[in-house]
Write an enzyme that holds these catalytic residues in place. Structure first.
Site, PDB file in Angstrom:
ATOM      1  N   GLU A 161      12.121  10.898 -11.666  1.00  0.00           N
ATOM      2  CA  GLU A 161      13.238  10.249 -10.977  1.00  0.00           C
ATOM      3  C   GLU A 161      13.588   8.941 -11.700  1.00  0.00           C
ATOM      4  O   GLU A 161      12.808   7.984 -11.670  1.00  0.00           O
ATOM      5  CB  GLU A 161      12.864   9.971  -9.522  1.00  0.00           C
ATOM      6  CG  GLU A 161      13.891   9.175  -8.737  1.00  0.00           C
ATOM      7  CD  GLU A 161      15.291   9.729  -8.858  1.00  0.00           C
ATOM      8  OE1 GLU A 161      16.146   9.041  -9.451  1.00  0.00           O
ATOM      9  OE2 GLU A 161      15.537  10.845  -8.357  1.00  0.00           O
ATOM     10  N   HIS A 198      -0.638   0.283 -10.180  1.00  0.00           N
ATOM     11  CA  HIS A 198      -1.453  -0.517  -9.260  1.00  0.00           C
ATOM     12  C   HIS A 198      -2.024  -1.758  -9.942  1.00  0.00           C
ATOM     13  O   HIS A 198      -3.235  -2.008  -9.939  1.00  0.00           O
ATOM     14  CB  HIS A 198      -2.591   0.331  -8.668  1.00  0.00           C
ATOM     15  CG  HIS A 198      -3.116  -0.220  -7.371  1.00  0.00           C
ATOM     16  ND1 HIS A 198      -4.165   0.340  -6.694  1.00  0.00           N
ATOM     17  CD2 HIS A 198      -2.727  -1.295  -6.631  1.00  0.00           C
ATOM     18  CE1 HIS A 198      -4.414  -0.355  -5.597  1.00  0.00           C
ATOM     19  NE2 HIS A 198      -3.536  -1.353  -5.542  1.00  0.00           N
ATOM     20  N   ARG A 207       0.847  -1.189   0.000  1.00  0.00           N
ATOM     21  CA  ARG A 207       0.000   0.000   0.000  1.00  0.00           C
ATOM     22  C   ARG A 207       0.884   1.241   0.000  1.00  0.00           C
ATOM     23  O   ARG A 207       1.970   1.259   0.595  1.00  0.00           O
ATOM     24  CB  ARG A 207      -0.918   0.021   1.235  1.00  0.00           C
ATOM     25  CG  ARG A 207      -2.134  -0.889   1.133  1.00  0.00           C
ATOM     26  CD  ARG A 207      -3.130  -0.372   0.096  1.00  0.00           C
ATOM     27  NE  ARG A 207      -4.322  -1.199   0.003  1.00  0.00           N
ATOM     28  CZ  ARG A 207      -4.481  -2.207  -0.841  1.00  0.00           C
ATOM     29  NH1 ARG A 207      -3.489  -2.527  -1.664  1.00  0.00           N
ATOM     30  NH2 ARG A 207      -5.609  -2.881  -0.888  1.00  0.00           N
TER      31      ARG A 207
END
Length: 390
Positions: A266, A274, A233
């Site tokens: 990045e 997900h 999560r």
């Protein structure tokens, strides 16, 4: 006939578990006895007085007001382990993507689409392939935080790949301990695991206690250059702290299933949209498991894999009437309820009682059916939340 209201696209294999002569299933059901859903948010929605249970076809239940439903006698189920294999396989993909030059290698090969000379392309690839060299997983150390259904499968996978495996889980259940290989070295605390692991994979639920478990302080002690994987999560990881650790060079890579603002810029982050449980097999497994749990609860009063009520089951006594009782976990409630049955001359043949934190649940097999007055009297006992004849 029980009415089951569905939200989201539930796998047909799960819906097929409901016999049409006993269950009415659909998205337009009113006054449902149960709800079967995936990601639909129930917070703020009107709770039908008929509602007995909610089943989430998946592990996370942050889209359900679990505590509030518990105080109303509504049992909330999830499906831990049904999507474990799907997540496990994506963790492996994440480790490989972080270790080998797979993504930049693919991007480079695709950039050569303008070339028409096969021999020249092959010669160029031989010259440039060293730029995409990586390492191997074999012999490296994987630290697993959370050793439940998914974590234990990830551990077995890593061991099969020839990795060393460290594990940390302060809330390890007996069932999980039985599943865990004895080749996994149990660590006493999180810092000791972070300091030794080349890869760290997170598999804990999203709770207040796990919010930002991986923060600036934790990352300060992580093994330099380690790869952090989060397929659990997003709230478990402090995104700002991860970005800072990557930029300082302390953290080698971050692979996750939860993109955040700033991640795309990045290069040391691999963020997936997900998709950890997004396989056909996983969705089928979750739907079937959720449906079976609802059916067993509605038909027999049994509870398994609930997130707000205790697990409980009891073999039915032939010819008996089954009564279930949900109540606040305080002294005297069950005794008063049994006294009501005794006064109504209803003989208790067998019973089982379980509690979980502030809530309790009871299954009672009686020699005869209690009348409406007796059931109403039980419902009025201080501490009783819901009474039902099954």
């Amino acid at each position: 006939m029980f009415k089951i209201k569905t939200y989201n696209a539930i796998s047909p294999k799960g819906l097929a578990r409901f016999a049409p002569d006993r269950f009415e299933v659909g998205s337009t059901i009113t006054a449902p006895h149960a709800i079967l859903l995936r990601s639909h948010k129930l917070q703020g929605e009107l709770v039908p007085g008929s509602l007995l249970a909610v089943a989430r076809a998946g592990a996370g239940v942050n889209n359900i007001p679990v505590e509030d439903y518990g105080t109303q006698g509504i049992v909330v189920f999830n499906t831990p382990g049904a999507n474990a294999n799907a997540v496990k396989e994506l963790v492996l993909a994440g480790m490989l993507l972080a270790t080998r030059g797979i993504l930049p290698g693919i991007a480079y090969a695709q950039s050569l689409g303008h070339m028409t000379d096969s021999a020249a392309m092959h010669a160029l690839l031989e010259k440039e392939k060293a730029k995409f060299a990586g390492g191997e997983l074999r012999g490296k150390t994987l630290g697993i935080v959370g050793l439940g259904a998914i974590g234990s499968m990830v551990a077995d996978m890593a061991l099969a790949l020839g990795m060393k495996v460290l594990g940390f889980d302060p809330a390890l259940s007996i069932d999980a301990a039985w599943r865990l290989s004895n080749a996994v070295q149990r660590m006493e605390n999180l810092p000791s695991l972070l300091g030794r692991a080349d890869y760290v994979s997170l598999h804990v639920p999203a709770l207040d206690a796990t919010r930002h478990m991986i923060n600036a302080q934790a990352l300060a002690g992580i093994k330099p250059g380690a790869v952090l994987l989060n397929f659990a999560r997003e709230t478990i990881v402090d995104a700002a702290a991860v970005l800072a650790a990557l930029q300082s060079g302390r953290l080698g890579r971050y692979v996750c299933d939860f993109p955040e603002p700033g991640f795309a810029q990045e290069p040391k982050i691999i963020a997936l949209p997900h998709i950890g449980a997004s396989t056909e097999e996983s969705e089928e497994n979750c739907a079937v498991m959720a449906a079976d749990q609802l059916i067993d609860f509605l038909d027999n009063g049994h509870i398994s894999n609930s997130v707000n009520y205790p697990a409980i089951r009891m073999d039915r006594t032939p010819g008996a009437t089954r009564i279930t009782l949900a109540n606040h976990n305080v002294a005297g409630v069950l005794g008063h309820a049994l006294s009501v049955l005794a006064e109504a001359q209803v003989n208790v043949i067998d019973m089982s009682n379980r509690s979980r934190d502030a809530l309790a649940y009871n299954i009672i097999d009686a020699g005869s059916a209690p009348g409406a007055d007796a059931l109403a009297a039980i419902g009025q006992v201080d501490g009783v939340i819901r009474v039902r004849v099954v």
